[in-house]
Design an enzyme around this catalytic site. Structure first.
Site, PDB file in Angstrom:
ATOM      1  N   ASN A  72       0.875  -1.172   0.000  1.00 36.90           N
ATOM      2  CA  ASN A  72       0.000   0.000   0.000  1.00 36.90           C
ATOM      3  C   ASN A  72       0.912   1.222   0.000  1.00 36.90           C
ATOM      4  O   ASN A  72       1.451   1.603   1.043  1.00 36.90           O
ATOM      5  CB  ASN A  72      -0.913  -0.021   1.232  1.00 36.90           C
ATOM      6  CG  ASN A  72      -1.874   1.155   1.266  1.00 36.90           C
ATOM      7  OD1 ASN A  72      -1.871   2.016   0.395  1.00 36.90           O
ATOM      8  ND2 ASN A  72      -2.698   1.208   2.294  1.00 36.90           N
ATOM      9  N   GLU A  74      -8.109  -5.221   5.161  1.00 39.25           N
ATOM     10  CA  GLU A  74      -7.947  -4.857   3.756  1.00 39.25           C
ATOM     11  C   GLU A  74      -6.761  -5.577   3.115  1.00 39.25           C
ATOM     12  O   GLU A  74      -6.811  -5.934   1.935  1.00 39.25           O
ATOM     13  CB  GLU A  74      -7.807  -3.341   3.633  1.00 39.25           C
ATOM     14  CG  GLU A  74      -9.063  -2.601   4.081  1.00 39.25           C
ATOM     15  CD  GLU A  74      -8.898  -1.097   4.074  1.00 39.25           C
ATOM     16  OE1 GLU A  74      -8.999  -0.507   2.990  1.00 39.25           O
ATOM     17  OE2 GLU A  74      -8.686  -0.518   5.157  1.00 39.25           O
ATOM     18  N   ARG A  90     -12.488  15.981   7.220  1.00 40.49           N
ATOM     19  CA  ARG A  90     -13.268  16.255   6.014  1.00 40.49           C
ATOM     20  C   ARG A  90     -14.678  16.694   6.368  1.00 40.49           C
ATOM     21  O   ARG A  90     -15.300  16.138   7.262  1.00 40.49           O
ATOM     22  CB  ARG A  90     -13.334  15.016   5.115  1.00 40.49           C
ATOM     23  CG  ARG A  90     -11.998  14.577   4.557  1.00 40.49           C
ATOM     24  CD  ARG A  90     -12.154  13.316   3.726  1.00 40.49           C
ATOM     25  NE  ARG A  90     -10.876  12.818   3.253  1.00 40.49           N
ATOM     26  CZ  ARG A  90     -10.520  11.531   3.251  1.00 40.49           C
ATOM     27  NH1 ARG A  90     -11.362  10.612   3.710  1.00 40.49           N
ATOM     28  NH2 ARG A  90      -9.345  11.157   2.805  1.00 40.49           N
ATOM     29  N   ARG A 139      -2.260  -2.165  -3.680  1.00 40.74           N
ATOM     30  CA  ARG A 139      -3.458  -1.347  -3.507  1.00 40.74           C
ATOM     31  C   ARG A 139      -3.327  -0.121  -4.395  1.00 40.74           C
ATOM     32  O   ARG A 139      -2.355   0.625  -4.308  1.00 40.74           O
ATOM     33  CB  ARG A 139      -3.609  -0.918  -2.048  1.00 40.74           C
ATOM     34  CG  ARG A 139      -4.879  -0.118  -1.796  1.00 40.74           C
ATOM     35  CD  ARG A 139      -5.031   0.227  -0.332  1.00 40.74           C
ATOM     36  NE  ARG A 139      -6.299   0.854  -0.062  1.00 40.74           N
ATOM     37  CZ  ARG A 139      -6.746   1.141   1.155  1.00 40.74           C
ATOM     38  NH1 ARG A 139      -6.002   0.845   2.209  1.00 40.74           N
ATOM     39  NH2 ARG A 139      -7.923   1.707   1.333  1.00 40.74           N
ATOM     40  N   HIS A 172     -12.692   3.011  -0.198  1.00 44.47           N
ATOM     41  CA  HIS A 172     -12.638   1.980   0.854  1.00 44.47           C
ATOM     42  C   HIS A 172     -13.202   0.651   0.343  1.00 44.47           C
ATOM     43  O   HIS A 172     -13.689  -0.171   1.122  1.00 44.47           O
ATOM     44  CB  HIS A 172     -13.451   2.393   2.101  1.00 44.47           C
ATOM     45  CG  HIS A 172     -12.894   3.563   2.842  1.00 44.47           C
ATOM     46  ND1 HIS A 172     -13.697   4.478   3.495  1.00 44.47           N
ATOM     47  CD2 HIS A 172     -11.615   3.970   3.044  1.00 44.47           C
ATOM     48  CE1 HIS A 172     -12.936   5.403   4.060  1.00 44.47           C
ATOM     49  NE2 HIS A 172     -11.672   5.110   3.800  1.00 44.47           N
TER      50      HIS A 172
END
Length: 398
Positions: A7, A383, A239, A91, A180
């Site tokens: 990743n 993940e 955010r 990823r 995601h």
């Protein structure tokens, strides 16, 4: 069969080596400050041996060379030869509309990813640079791109389209993509297994510093809260989430921001950080709330309220739900947020058990009352394992 999962960001590279015989983690590590001075690699093996290497990494190529060196380290590594790595799963942030599933990487895949870097200018260059570097230092090892967006590619047009001229969508591909995806796929698949129903209606709440929710039916995503970018949807750590577009321009004028500064402001200075004025870390907010800090309490309530709204709308989209699942750092570790989300949800058949909620510690947990029609579950996401599974499946097919 051992699979290396990578990743990569613009200046970092996280990695895990997974033994697919039993899906156990052999080792994991991270390279930090790539392209900067003061580079450092930190690695830990399954038996808690730790390795730290301080070395500058001018590019992702040097980072990958350092990763291989660390994994082969005689005292603190876990490999005797690189040939033990059967495949590498990368990823990758964005598939745009070019890929609807993970793909074995070749030159054409890289070319398409470079074309789509415009959709993820902060992450895609690092993803691509790492893929190229990895192919260079590990020639002949099959590699797979697992995209953050492809799980959501099953959304119908009525869910992913914005109310803009269709010609603008066609030319510029402005639409909801969702993110995601590896987490939503893993959690929804594991939940379906728990329910013994591959056609289950599942709402996945991935709640962390970045948060998103998905509505899944028959193993396919029907809708998700993040949009063209990860800025849309829930109130998050920094955010803003959903906001009136006209308010954005008004905000820009009043704060005297340049157009290119507005999105950065909404991404980095808003969310629960902006509302509370304290922190983007939920642990800090919960500590402040316990002391009676009204803005911290408000930030927590806003976060949970937005989750509740999306859960409710997705129950309508799916025509009911078999399970509501919490995952991610907040979803797994905040009883307060889970309670605020689930309060008053009995109307849809979800009876929440606060005692189970407070006593939950780790692993898979059921938080619903015994007579609840809808299961309320905490299920830790993985993940990296999701990426490794897809890499295994694709490389064995090819």
């Amino acid at each position: 069969m051992k699979i290396l999962v990578i990743n990569a960001g613009s200046s970092s590279l996280k990695y895990q080596l997974i033994n697919m015989e039993d899906e156990s983690v052999v080792l994991k590590g991270v390279c930090e400050r790539i392209t900067f001075t003061g580079g450092i690699l930190t690695q830990k093996t399954f038996d808690d041996r730790k390795l730290v290497i301080e070395q500058d990494m001018p590019s992702h190529k040097e980072a990958m060379e350092l990763v291989l060196k660390a994994m082969l380290d005689k005292e603190n590594g876990a490999l005797s030869d690189i040939s033990e790595i059967s495949a590498v799963g990368h990823r990758v942030l964005h598939s745009a509309e070019d890929f609807h599933e993970s793909v074995v990487i070749d030159d054409e895949v890289i070319r398409i990813c470079e074309k789509n870097a415009v959709f993820g200018p902060l992450h895609m260059p690092g993803n691509i640079a790492c893929i190229k570097s990895c192919r260079e230092v590990m020639p002949g090892v099959p590699m797979v791109a697992v995209f953050d967006t492809t799980f959501h590619s099953t959304m119908p047009a009525k869910a992913y389209m914005y109310g803009i001229p269709y010609e603008v969508y066609e030319e510029h591909k402005i639409r909801k993509y969702g993110f995601h995806g590896t987490s939503h796929k893993f959690v929804s698949q594991e939940t379906a297994k728990l329910l013994g129903n591959p056609n289950a209606k599942i709402i996945v709440c991935h709640l962390g510093n970045g948060s998103s929710i998905s509505a899944v039916k028959d193993g396919k995503c029907q809708d998700t809260s993040m949009g063209f970018t990860p800025l849309e949807g829930l109130v998050m750590g920094t955010r803003s989430g959903d906001i009136d577009p006209a308010a954005v321009d008004y905000l820009r004028e009043r704060l005297n921001l340049k157009p290119e500064e507005v999105v950065s402001y909404l991404n980095k200075k808003c969310g629960v950080l902006g509302v509370s004025g304290i922190s983007s870390d939920l642990r800090d907010l919960e500590a402040a709330a316990a002391q009676g800090n009204e803005r911290a309490i408000l930030a927590l309530e806003m976060l949970a309220y937005r989750v509740k709204k999306y859960v409710g709308s997705y129950i309508a989209v799916l025509g009911g739900a078999d399970a509501i699942v919490f995952t991610g750092g907040i979803g797994e570790h905040s009883p307060r947020i889970r309670r605020l989300v689930m309060e008053g949800m009995e109307f849809c058949g979800a009876k929440f058990d606060e005692e189970k909620n407070l006593s939950y510690d780790s692993g898979i947990g059921y938080l619903n009352a015994e007579d609840s029609k809808v299961k309320v579950i905490v299920l830790p996401t993985n993940e990296e394992l999701s990426i490794a599974r897809e890499t295994k499946d694709l490389t064995q097919k090819n």
